[in-house]
Scaffold this motif. Structure first.
Motif, PDB file in Angstrom:
ATOM      1  N   MET A  96       0.843  -1.196   0.000  1.00  0.00           N
ATOM      2  CA  MET A  96       0.000   0.000   0.000  1.00  0.00           C
ATOM      3  C   MET A  96       0.877   1.245   0.000  1.00  0.00           C
ATOM      4  SD  MET A  96      -3.091   1.040   2.634  1.00  0.00           S
ATOM      5  CE  MET A  96      -4.070  -0.396   2.153  1.00  0.00           C
ATOM      6  N   ALA A  97       0.406   2.297  -0.682  1.00  0.00           N
ATOM      7  CA  ALA A  97       1.191   3.522  -0.805  1.00  0.00           C
ATOM      8  C   ALA A  97       1.501   4.121   0.554  1.00  0.00           C
ATOM      9  CB  ALA A  97       0.423   4.532  -1.655  1.00  0.00           C
ATOM     10  N   ALA A  98       2.753   4.579   0.708  1.00  0.00           N
ATOM     11  CA  ALA A  98       3.197   5.151   1.973  1.00  0.00           C
ATOM     12  C   ALA A  98       2.479   6.477   2.243  1.00  0.00           C
ATOM     13  CB  ALA A  98       4.708   5.365   1.940  1.00  0.00           C
ATOM     14  N   PHE A  99       2.154   6.713   3.503  1.00  0.00           N
ATOM     15  CA  PHE A  99       1.457   7.937   3.878  1.00  0.00           C
ATOM     16  C   PHE A  99       2.098   8.551   5.114  1.00  0.00           C
ATOM     17  CE2 PHE A  99      -0.584   4.639   6.422  1.00  0.00           C
ATOM     18  CZ  PHE A  99      -0.675   5.237   7.678  1.00  0.00           C
ATOM     19  N   ILE A 100       1.791   9.811   5.354  1.00  0.00           N
ATOM     20  CA  ILE A 100       2.120  10.487   6.597  1.00  0.00           C
ATOM     21  C   ILE A 100       0.828  11.053   7.155  1.00  0.00           C
ATOM     22  CG2 ILE A 100       2.675  12.679   5.450  1.00  0.00           C
ATOM     23  CD1 ILE A 100       4.803  13.097   7.662  1.00  0.00           C
ATOM     24  N   HIS A 101       0.670  10.997   8.457  1.00  0.00           N
ATOM     25  CA  HIS A 101      -0.537  11.502   9.112  1.00  0.00           C
ATOM     26  C   HIS A 101      -0.163  12.756   9.898  1.00  0.00           C
ATOM     27  CE1 HIS A 101      -4.274  10.524  11.819  1.00  0.00           C
ATOM     28  NE2 HIS A 101      -4.379  11.682  11.183  1.00  0.00           N
ATOM     29  N   ILE A 102      -0.757  13.882   9.528  1.00  0.00           N
ATOM     30  CA  ILE A 102      -0.477  15.156  10.200  1.00  0.00           C
ATOM     31  C   ILE A 102      -1.766  15.692  10.820  1.00  0.00           C
ATOM     32  CG2 ILE A 102       0.335  17.534   9.931  1.00  0.00           C
ATOM     33  CD1 ILE A 102       2.106  16.618   7.666  1.00  0.00           C
ATOM     34  N   ILE A 103      -1.699  15.954  12.114  1.00  0.00           N
ATOM     35  CA  ILE A 103      -2.836  16.515  12.850  1.00  0.00           C
ATOM     36  C   ILE A 103      -2.525  17.978  13.148  1.00  0.00           C
ATOM     37  CG2 ILE A 103      -4.302  16.336  14.888  1.00  0.00           C
ATOM     38  CD1 ILE A 103      -3.514  13.403  15.103  1.00  0.00           C
ATOM     39  N   THR A 104      -3.474  18.851  12.884  1.00  0.00           N
ATOM     40  CA  THR A 104      -3.276  20.273  13.127  1.00  0.00           C
ATOM     41  C   THR A 104      -4.194  20.762  14.244  1.00  0.00           C
ATOM     42  OG1 THR A 104      -4.843  20.749  11.331  1.00  0.00           O
ATOM     43  CG2 THR A 104      -2.494  20.831  10.800  1.00  0.00           C
ATOM     44  N   THR A 105      -3.717  21.752  14.978  1.00  0.00           N
ATOM     45  CA  THR A 105      -4.502  22.385  16.035  1.00  0.00           C
ATOM     46  C   THR A 105      -4.161  23.871  16.066  1.00  0.00           C
ATOM     47  OG1 THR A 105      -4.601  20.398  17.427  1.00  0.00           O
ATOM     48  CG2 THR A 105      -4.919  22.507  18.527  1.00  0.00           C
ATOM     49  N   ARG A 106      -5.162  24.708  15.955  1.00  0.00           N
ATOM     50  CA  ARG A 106      -4.948  26.147  16.099  1.00  0.00           C
ATOM     51  C   ARG A 106      -5.200  26.527  17.549  1.00  0.00           C
ATOM     52  NH1 ARG A 106      -8.368  26.778  10.650  1.00  0.00           N
ATOM     53  NH2 ARG A 106      -9.052  24.791  11.519  1.00  0.00           N
ATOM     54  N   PHE A 107      -4.209  27.135  18.184  1.00  0.00           N
ATOM     55  CA  PHE A 107      -4.347  27.410  19.611  1.00  0.00           C
ATOM     56  C   PHE A 107      -4.803  28.846  19.870  1.00  0.00           C
ATOM     57  CE2 PHE A 107      -3.445  28.053  24.011  1.00  0.00           C
ATOM     58  CZ  PHE A 107      -3.622  26.816  24.597  1.00  0.00           C
ATOM     59  N   ASN A 108      -3.970  29.821  19.577  1.00  0.00           N
ATOM     60  CA  ASN A 108      -4.322  31.212  19.870  1.00  0.00           C
ATOM     61  C   ASN A 108      -4.015  32.128  18.691  1.00  0.00           C
ATOM     62  OD1 ASN A 108      -1.547  31.115  19.984  1.00  0.00           O
ATOM     63  ND2 ASN A 108      -1.363  32.379  21.829  1.00  0.00           N
TER      64      ASN A 108
END
Length: 272
Positions: free
Chosen positions: A1-13
């Motif tokens: 299966m194709a390689a992936f990266i998982h990126i989670i974003t959070t806006r704080f202030n």
């Protein structure tokens, strides 16, 4: 299966044009706001990320470049405590919107072909299988959606006393987007509700995998009128023993009693 990266974003202030007041009328981004939000972040959100069974993800948390020194010191401590946590300092929301793809590219590897992006608020909690479930549902299909539809809502009634409601919604704020890195915009480019209209959607609702936190400093979210629960396993959401809240039994009972007329009304309408 194709390689992936998982990126989670959070806006704080990060300052934005339409963020002047919270739902309860408090001014946003004041010292009071920062103290309250960092307290919630350290008690609930940050531990739930650390508690993930699958730590194969990058967590980008966006802060105002003018964040006070005392908070910047705390942020650096959090980075040392949990390497997945990476602070990104920006001038405003526009800088994020215009530069998010370039920021993501800094984390791509030579074999990365797809990126999974997820956007989480700075006061919400993840079940310890949240990341693992998303990645287990991953398919190398451009513009495909992973929709975790079932969660919980925790309303802070008093200090460390809460009401827990069931939460179920299609294309809710905990949705994820899979994109080919040759043509990607990230989850932050689209309002979460719009993902219900995508052609490729994989949904999951076998158990609750997140908690949306409701408190007086929320910008938009409000308490649901769904069934209230008397018991959940808080440890699955990473809440340290010292901060496990008390579920208010009388509030739960009263809330569920108020729901009875509406339940009967729905039953009558469905039979009609």
């Amino acid at each position: 299966m194709a390689a992936f990266i998982h990126i989670i974003t959070t806006r704080f202030n990060v300052p934005t044009e339409n963020w002047a007041q919270t739902r309860a009328g408090h001014t946003a981004l004041t010292d009071e706001w920062h103290e309250h939000r960092f307290e919630l972040f350290q008690k609930y959100t940050f531990p739930s990320f650390k508690n993930q069974k699958n730590k194969n993800f990058v967590w980008l948390v966006f802060f105002d470049v003018k964040t006070k020194t005392k908070y910047q010191k705390l942020i650096r401590t959090l980075e040392q405590e949990f390497p997945n946590f990476t602070a990104v300092f920006v001038k405003n929301g526009g800088e994020i919107n215009s530069g998010i793809t370039d920021i993501f590219k800094n984390y791509f590897q030579k074999d990365t072909q797809f990126v999974i992006s997820t956007d989480i608020d700075n006061d919400d909690l993840l079940h310890d299988e949240f990341v693992d479930t998303i990645q287990s549902l991953y398919k190398p299909v451009h513009n495909s959606v992973i929709d975790l539809r079932r969660g919980l809502q925790m309303s802070l009634v008093k200090e460390n006393q809460v009401l827990i409601n069931e939460y179920y919604a299609v294309a809710n704020p905990f949705v994820s987007l899979v994109e080919n890195i040759n043509s990607f915009k990230t989850i932050m480019n689209e309002w979460h509700n719009n993902f219900r209209h995508y052609d490729s959607v994989t949904s999951y609702d076998q158990k609750p995998l997140f908690i949306q936190l409701i408190h007086t400093h929320n910008l938009m979210n409000s308490q649901l009128k769904t069934k209230a629960l008397l018991k959940i396993n808080f440890s699955e959401y990473g809440i340290p023993a010292a901060h496990i809240p008390e579920i208010l039994k009388y509030k739960t009972l009263f809330h569920n009693l108020k729901r009875i007329p509406q339940i009967f009304k729905k039953l009558i309408l469905s039979k009609g």
